[in-house]
Scaffold this active site. Structure first.
Site, mmCIF file in Angstrom:
data_model
loop_
_atom_site.group_PDB
_atom_site.id
_atom_site.type_symbol
_atom_site.label_atom_id
_atom_site.label_comp_id
_atom_site.label_asym_id
_atom_site.label_seq_id
_atom_site.Cartn_x
_atom_site.Cartn_y
_atom_site.Cartn_z
ATOM 1 N N HIS A 134 -0.199 5.779 -0.217
ATOM 2 C CA HIS A 134 -0.206 4.070 -0.167
ATOM 3 C C HIS A 134 -1.026 3.402 -1.227
ATOM 4 O O HIS A 134 -1.836 4.268 -1.946
ATOM 5 C CB HIS A 134 -1.101 3.921 1.343
ATOM 6 C CG HIS A 134 -2.630 4.028 1.465
ATOM 7 N ND1 HIS A 134 -3.119 4.361 2.472
ATOM 8 C CD2 HIS A 134 -3.327 4.119 0.561
ATOM 9 C CE1 HIS A 134 -4.427 4.537 2.351
ATOM 10 N NE2 HIS A 134 -4.509 4.346 1.144
ATOM 11 N N GLU A 139 1.389 1.467 3.799
ATOM 12 C CA GLU A 139 1.661 2.624 4.047
ATOM 13 C C GLU A 139 3.078 3.058 4.005
ATOM 14 O O GLU A 139 3.990 2.144 3.566
ATOM 15 C CB GLU A 139 1.192 2.772 5.709
ATOM 16 C CG GLU A 139 -0.235 2.466 5.876
ATOM 17 C CD GLU A 139 -1.111 3.592 5.879
ATOM 18 O OE1 GLU A 139 -1.031 4.342 4.726
ATOM 19 O OE2 GLU A 139 -2.144 3.801 6.534
HETATM 20 P P1 PGA Z 1 -10.180 6.567 -1.833
HETATM 21 O O1 PGA Z 1 -9.132 5.875 -1.180
HETATM 22 O O2 PGA Z 1 -10.713 5.986 -3.357
HETATM 23 O O3 PGA Z 1 -11.440 6.473 -0.895
HETATM 24 O O4 PGA Z 1 -9.763 8.098 -1.964
HETATM 25 C C1 PGA Z 1 -8.008 5.499 -1.865
HETATM 26 C C2 PGA Z 1 -7.043 4.940 -1.123
HETATM 27 O O5 PGA Z 1 -6.993 5.065 0.118
HETATM 28 O O6 PGA Z 1 -6.500 3.780 -1.476
#
Ligand code: PGA
Length: 242
Positions: A134, A139
């Site tokens: 995503h 999503e």
């Molecule tokens: P994260 O999240 O930086 O906490 O890995 C990234 C995202 O879900 O876009």
């Protein structure tokens, strides 16, 4: 590719510095999450020692949980205030984000699209990437033309973000997010950020597999502006010829 979190942050600061050099009031869209934390800490430090003037930026956020109030410390709005906006002293009027407490979420998403396009789009858009591919909260199944809208979060995303909440059950099931189309069509420059070995596979698939709605980040292959991948060694491990 950069070696570690420190080099990751330094490269990101340089990119923001370039945007500040090019425009008196650069419009920047910021991502929340673990990935950009070293960058935001480095931007705060650069502001504190006077190397850059971040008070000139106008800021937008990619997404927000729904329902969620901005004052809730777990909101993305609160995250950005805590990690960047407040420490750099950015005026509240220079920030816009999707309101996760909106009574009419569809109208709120339309308002946000108009805020972004009315300002002339983003000079610079920072993106993280989810384990499921995503970008923002687009999503799997999100098309290249999607716009700001209310979405249902996948179980994988909710599990990945559960560490911010007392339990998995407390993680909101929905969100408001800019669309893939918002990102592609309203950004002049995109920086896709990834850190850590758990992002290596999804990053390689994003860049080298055929573009598909199943992996929304792969739609970045169709982006016509300046595209930068800001990845540490662990996240870039499966990218050939680096
Ligand atoms: P994260 O999240 O930086 O906490 O890995 C990234 C995202 O879900 O876009």
């Amino acid at each position: 590719m950069v070696a570690d979190a420190r080099a990751f942050a330094a490269a990101g600061v340089e990119i923001v510095g370039d945007a500040l050099a090019r425009s008196p009031e650069p419009r920047v869209c910021f991502a929340t999450g673990e990935t950009p934390k070293p960058l935001y800490a480095a931007l705060v430090a650069a502001q504190a020692n006077g190397t850059i003037d971040l008070k000139r930026i106008r800021a937008w956020l990619l997404d927000e949980y729904f329902p969620m109030t901005a004052s809730n410390p777990r909101s993305f709005r609160a995250f950005m205030h805590a990690h960047l906006f407040d420490p750099i002293g950015l005026a509240a009027g220079r920030v816009d984000s999707l309101d996760g407490s909106a009574g009419d979420p569809d109208a709120e998403c339309a308002r946000y699209e108009a805020s972004i396009s009315g300002a002339g789009g983003f000079d610079l858009c920072f993106l993280g990437i989810g384990l499921n591919g995503h970008i923002a909260f687009n999503e799997s199944g999100s098309g290249a033309a999607t716009r700001a809208r209310r979405v249902v979060l996948s179980e994988r995303t909710r599990r990945a973000n559960a560490h911010e909440f007392p339990s998995l059950d407390a993680v909101p099931r929905e969100a408001l997010t800019v669309g893939v189309g918002t990102i592609l069509e309203r950004s002049r420059s995109i920086v896709l950020m990834a850190r850590g070995s758990n992002k290596a596979e999804v990053l390689a698939r994003t860049l080298f597999e055929a573009e598909t709605d199943a992996l929304p980040a792969s739609h970045l292959q169709g982006f016509r502006g300046t595209f930068t991948v800001l990845a540490d060694e662990a996240a870039a491990a499966l990218i050939p010829n680096l």
